[in-house]
Scaffold this active site. Structure first.
Site, PDB file in Angstrom:
ATOM      1  N   ASP A  41       9.125  -4.138 -36.312  1.00  0.00           N
ATOM      2  CA  ASP A  41       8.131  -3.335 -37.037  1.00  0.00           C
ATOM      3  C   ASP A  41       8.104  -3.781 -38.495  1.00  0.00           C
ATOM      4  O   ASP A  41       9.121  -4.227 -39.030  1.00  0.00           O
ATOM      5  CB  ASP A  41       8.525  -1.844 -37.013  1.00  0.00           C
ATOM      6  CG  ASP A  41       8.288  -1.187 -35.651  1.00  0.00           C
ATOM      7  OD1 ASP A  41       7.687  -1.819 -34.761  1.00  0.00           O
ATOM      8  OD2 ASP A  41       8.706  -0.027 -35.498  1.00  0.00           O
ATOM      9  N   MET A  42       6.944  -3.631 -39.144  1.00  0.00           N
ATOM     10  CA  MET A  42       6.898  -3.962 -40.573  1.00  0.00           C
ATOM     11  C   MET A  42       7.037  -2.678 -41.371  1.00  0.00           C
ATOM     12  O   MET A  42       6.324  -1.713 -41.137  1.00  0.00           O
ATOM     13  CB  MET A  42       5.584  -4.666 -40.915  1.00  0.00           C
ATOM     14  CG  MET A  42       5.531  -5.207 -42.333  1.00  0.00           C
ATOM     15  SD  MET A  42       6.840  -6.405 -42.737  1.00  0.00           S
ATOM     16  CE  MET A  42       6.180  -7.922 -42.079  1.00  0.00           C
ATOM     17  N   ARG A  95       1.588  -7.958 -33.854  1.00  0.00           N
ATOM     18  CA  ARG A  95       0.917  -6.656 -33.769  1.00  0.00           C
ATOM     19  C   ARG A  95       0.176  -6.478 -35.095  1.00  0.00           C
ATOM     20  O   ARG A  95       0.775  -6.660 -36.163  1.00  0.00           O
ATOM     21  CB  ARG A  95       1.932  -5.532 -33.593  1.00  0.00           C
ATOM     22  CG  ARG A  95       1.273  -4.150 -33.615  1.00  0.00           C
ATOM     23  CD  ARG A  95       2.286  -3.030 -33.850  1.00  0.00           C
ATOM     24  NE  ARG A  95       3.259  -2.920 -32.797  1.00  0.00           N
ATOM     25  CZ  ARG A  95       4.495  -2.455 -32.980  1.00  0.00           C
ATOM     26  NH1 ARG A  95       4.899  -2.078 -34.182  1.00  0.00           N
ATOM     27  NH2 ARG A  95       5.337  -2.378 -31.970  1.00  0.00           N
TER      28      ARG A  95
HETATM   29  P1  FDA Z   1      -6.814   5.896 -38.640  1.00  0.00           P
HETATM   30  O1  FDA Z   1      -5.683   6.858 -38.830  1.00  0.00           O
HETATM   31  O2  FDA Z   1      -7.269   5.088 -39.810  1.00  0.00           O
HETATM   32  O3  FDA Z   1      -8.034   6.693 -38.029  1.00  0.00           O
HETATM   33  C1  FDA Z   1      -9.326   6.118 -37.944  1.00  0.00           C
HETATM   34  C2  FDA Z   1     -10.206   7.028 -37.118  1.00  0.00           C
HETATM   35  O4  FDA Z   1      -9.766   7.004 -35.743  1.00  0.00           O
HETATM   36  C3  FDA Z   1     -10.165   8.500 -37.524  1.00  0.00           C
HETATM   37  O5  FDA Z   1     -11.031   8.768 -38.578  1.00  0.00           O
HETATM   38  C4  FDA Z   1     -10.555   9.181 -36.228  1.00  0.00           C
HETATM   39  O6  FDA Z   1     -11.954   9.117 -36.054  1.00  0.00           O
HETATM   40  C5  FDA Z   1      -9.888   8.309 -35.172  1.00  0.00           C
HETATM   41  N1  FDA Z   1      -8.536   8.810 -34.820  1.00  0.00           N
HETATM   42  C6  FDA Z   1      -7.357   8.387 -35.319  1.00  0.00           C
HETATM   43  N2  FDA Z   1      -6.327   9.065 -34.753  1.00  0.00           N
HETATM   44  C7  FDA Z   1      -6.880   9.949 -33.911  1.00  0.00           C
HETATM   45  C8  FDA Z   1      -6.345  10.935 -33.038  1.00  0.00           C
HETATM   46  N3  FDA Z   1      -5.024  11.154 -32.942  1.00  0.00           N
HETATM   47  N4  FDA Z   1      -7.227  11.675 -32.306  1.00  0.00           N
HETATM   48  C9  FDA Z   1      -8.564  11.492 -32.393  1.00  0.00           C
HETATM   49  N5  FDA Z   1      -9.124  10.556 -33.211  1.00  0.00           N
HETATM   50  C10 FDA Z   1      -8.296   9.799 -33.951  1.00  0.00           C
HETATM   51  N6  FDA Z   1       2.323   0.725 -39.452  1.00  0.00           N
HETATM   52  C11 FDA Z   1       3.151  -0.050 -40.204  1.00  0.00           C
HETATM   53  O7  FDA Z   1       3.024  -0.041 -41.429  1.00  0.00           O
HETATM   54  N7  FDA Z   1       4.107  -0.825 -39.601  1.00  0.00           N
HETATM   55  C12 FDA Z   1       4.256  -0.887 -38.240  1.00  0.00           C
HETATM   56  O8  FDA Z   1       5.122  -1.608 -37.754  1.00  0.00           O
HETATM   57  C13 FDA Z   1       3.387  -0.076 -37.447  1.00  0.00           C
HETATM   58  N8  FDA Z   1       3.503  -0.072 -36.092  1.00  0.00           N
HETATM   59  C14 FDA Z   1       2.551   0.625 -35.328  1.00  0.00           C
HETATM   60  C15 FDA Z   1       2.582   0.549 -33.941  1.00  0.00           C
HETATM   61  C16 FDA Z   1       1.594   1.182 -33.195  1.00  0.00           C
HETATM   62  C17 FDA Z   1       1.611   1.061 -31.706  1.00  0.00           C
HETATM   63  C18 FDA Z   1       0.561   1.917 -33.852  1.00  0.00           C
HETATM   64  C19 FDA Z   1      -0.538   2.580 -33.070  1.00  0.00           C
HETATM   65  C20 FDA Z   1       0.557   2.038 -35.222  1.00  0.00           C
HETATM   66  C21 FDA Z   1       1.573   1.415 -35.974  1.00  0.00           C
HETATM   67  N9  FDA Z   1       1.587   1.535 -37.360  1.00  0.00           N
HETATM   68  C22 FDA Z   1       2.426   0.737 -38.085  1.00  0.00           C
HETATM   69  C23 FDA Z   1       0.761   2.581 -38.031  1.00  0.00           C
HETATM   70  C24 FDA Z   1      -0.566   2.037 -38.545  1.00  0.00           C
HETATM   71  O9  FDA Z   1      -0.344   1.194 -39.631  1.00  0.00           O
HETATM   72  C25 FDA Z   1      -1.505   3.171 -38.976  1.00  0.00           C
HETATM   73  O10 FDA Z   1      -0.906   3.842 -40.044  1.00  0.00           O
HETATM   74  C26 FDA Z   1      -1.814   4.176 -37.906  1.00  0.00           C
HETATM   75  O11 FDA Z   1      -2.027   3.569 -36.654  1.00  0.00           O
HETATM   76  C27 FDA Z   1      -3.089   4.979 -38.278  1.00  0.00           C
HETATM   77  O12 FDA Z   1      -4.209   4.152 -38.348  1.00  0.00           O
HETATM   78  P2  FDA Z   1      -5.244   3.986 -37.136  1.00  0.00           P
HETATM   79  O13 FDA Z   1      -5.686   2.573 -37.117  1.00  0.00           O
HETATM   80  O14 FDA Z   1      -4.616   4.461 -35.859  1.00  0.00           O
HETATM   81  O15 FDA Z   1      -6.489   4.897 -37.432  1.00  0.00           O
END
Ligand code: FDA
Length: 305
Positions: free
Chosen positions: A134-135, A182
Site C-alpha cells: 500500500d502507498m 494499483r
Molecule cells: P471518492 O471518495 O472520490 O467518491 C467519488 C464519488 O463516488 C462520490 O462522489 C460518490 O458519488 C461515489 N461514491 C464513493 N463512495 C461511495 C459509497 N460508499 N457509496 C455510494 N457512492 C459512493 N489510498 C492510498 O492513499 N493508498 C493506498 O494504498 C490505497 N489503497 C486502496 C485500496 C483500495 C482497494 C481502495 C478502494 C482504495 C484505496 N485507497 C488508497 C483509498 C483511495 O485513495 C481513496 O481515498 C478512496 O478510494 C476514495 O476515493 P474513491 O475513488 O473511492 O471515490
C-alpha cells in the site's frame, strides 16, 4: 460542502491520534467498524474471504497496523503477514496480501523494513501469492519506491500503489511500466506543494494515469468506488480493445457491495480489499474522512453498543 470539508480534516487528524488509536486497540470493533473490518483474527478474515469468493469476488487481505516504532512490534507484524499468507495457501481461498511498510518498521530503519519484506516475499513467492505494498503518505513515497525496486530484482509477485492526487503520479507510473500497479485517488492529507487539492484535478489525473498504465500493456488495478471513473474505464478499455484480463476493479470491504457484485456479474475481475485485526482505528477514520456520509453508520454502530 462545508460539513464535508470540516469532517474530512477532522477525521484525518483523528486518524493520527496515538492515544485514541491505543484505546481502540482494546475496545474491539466499535463505532460501526465491524461493517468495514472483517474481524480481529486470521480465521475471521478467511471466513469473510471464503464468502466473497463464493459470490465470484476475489480478495486481498490486509492485517491492519501502521506507524510501528518498536522493533518487536514490526517483527510481530512480519510474522502475522507470513501467517496470513500460510492461511491463504492452506485454505485455498482466492486472495492475495496487502501490507503497509510502516507496519514493518519503515519508520525505524529502512534496511530493517527491507529485511522484513524479504522474509515475507520468500514465503509469498514459494506459495505463489502476490503482495501489494500500500502507498502511505508522501513522506514515505520515495522509501516505498526504493524498497519496491530492491524487491523487484528478486521477485515478480510484488507491486505497489500510485496516488493520482500527487503531481508526480504520471511520471511514477511511466517509470513503473510493466509492474502491476494499483491506482487510487489518494487518501492522506497532502500539501499543495506536492498534491492537487481540487477534486476535479485529482479525477482528471486519475483517468490520465489509468490510461497511461493500461496503454503501456501493464496489469492495472483500478481501486475506486466512483461509478463515473468505473464507467469511463469500461468504455475506454472496450473502445481500445484492452482485454479484461489486463485489469481489475478493486473496492473496500463493506463499500458499494451492490456495485462490486454487478461488475463481477458483468464479467469483470473485482477484488475486495478486506482489512482485519485490532488496529482498525486509523483505517476506519480515513474512511470516514473520505465520505462523511459514513458517519451515520458509525453513529448507529456507536449507539447500538
Ligand atoms: P471518492 O471518495 O472520490 O467518491 C467519488 C464519488 O463516488 C462520490 O462522489 C460518490 O458519488 C461515489 N461514491 C464513493 N463512495 C461511495 C459509497 N460508499 N457509496 C455510494 N457512492 C459512493 N489510498 C492510498 O492513499 N493508498 C493506498 O494504498 C490505497 N489503497 C486502496 C485500496 C483500495 C482497494 C481502495 C478502494 C482504495 C484505496 N485507497 C488508497 C483509498 C483511495 O485513495 C481513496 O481515498 C478512496 O478510494 C476514495 O476515493 P474513491 O475513488 O473511492 O471515490
Amino acid at each position: 460542502m462545508v460539513v464535508a470539508k470540516i469532517s474530512n480534516s477532522f477525521f484525518l487528524s483523528l486518524s493520527k491520534n496515538k492515544l485514541l488509536n491505543k484505546g481502540a486497540n482494546k475496545w474491539g470493533l466499535r463505532l460501526g467498524a465491524a461493517q468495514v473490518v472483517a474481524g480481529l483474527t486470521i480465521d475471521s478474515v478467511i471466513e469473510v474471504v471464503r464468502k466473497l469468493n463464493e459470490k465470484g469476488l476475489v480478495c486481498t487481505v490486509d492485517h491492519l497496523g501502521e506507524f510501528v516504532l518498536e522493533y518487536d512490534g514490526a517483527l510481530e507484524s512480519t510474522n502475522v503477514c507470513i501467517k496470513t499468507l500460510e492461511a491463504i495457501a492452506d485454505t485455498g481461498v482466492n486472495c492475495n496480501l496487502s501490507l503497509k511498510l510502516t507496519q514493518l518498521g519503515l519508520d525505524i530503519d529502512q534496511n530493517f523494513c527491507l529485511t522484513n519484506m524479504y522474509k515475507i516475499m520468500d514465503v509469498a513467492s514459494k506459495l505463489g501469492i502476490f503482495v501489494r505494498i500500500d502507498m502511505e503518505d508522501y513522506s514515505r513515497r520515495q522509501a516505498t519506491l526504493d524498497i519496491l525496486d530492491e524487491l523487484r530484482k528478486t521477485y515478480g509477485n510484488v507491486g505497489t500503489v500510485i496516488q493520482a492526487y500527487l503531481y508526480c503520479a504520471e511520471s511514477d507510473v511511466k517509470s513503473l511500466k510493466g509492474i502491476p500497479l494499483r491506482l487510487v485517488k489518494g487518501a492522506y492529507k497532502e500539501s499543495e506543494e506536492v498534491a492537487y487539492q481540487a477534486k476535479e484535478k485529482v479525477n482528471e489525473n486519475f483517468m490520465e494515469i489509468i490510461k497511461e498504465h493500461l496503454l503501456s500493456g501493464s496489469y492495472t488495478a483500478i481501486a475506486t468506488h466512483d461509478h463515473e471513473v468505473i464507467s469511463k474505464v469500461k468504455s475506454f478499455s472496450e473502445n481500445l480493445g484492452i482485454p479484461r484480463s489486463q485489469f481489475e476493479f478493486q473496492m473496500l470491504y463493506g463499500f458499494r457491495t451492490d456495485l462490486q457484485q454487478q461488475l463481477s456479474d458483468e464479467g469483470y475481475v473485482v477484488r475486495v480489499y478486506v482489512p482485519y485485526g485490532k488496529d482498525w482505528y486509523g483505517y476506519f477514520m480515513r474512511r470516514l474522512a473520505e465520505r462523511p456520509q459514513n458517519v451515520s453508520f458509525a453513529l448507529k454502530g456507536f449507539l447500538s453498543k
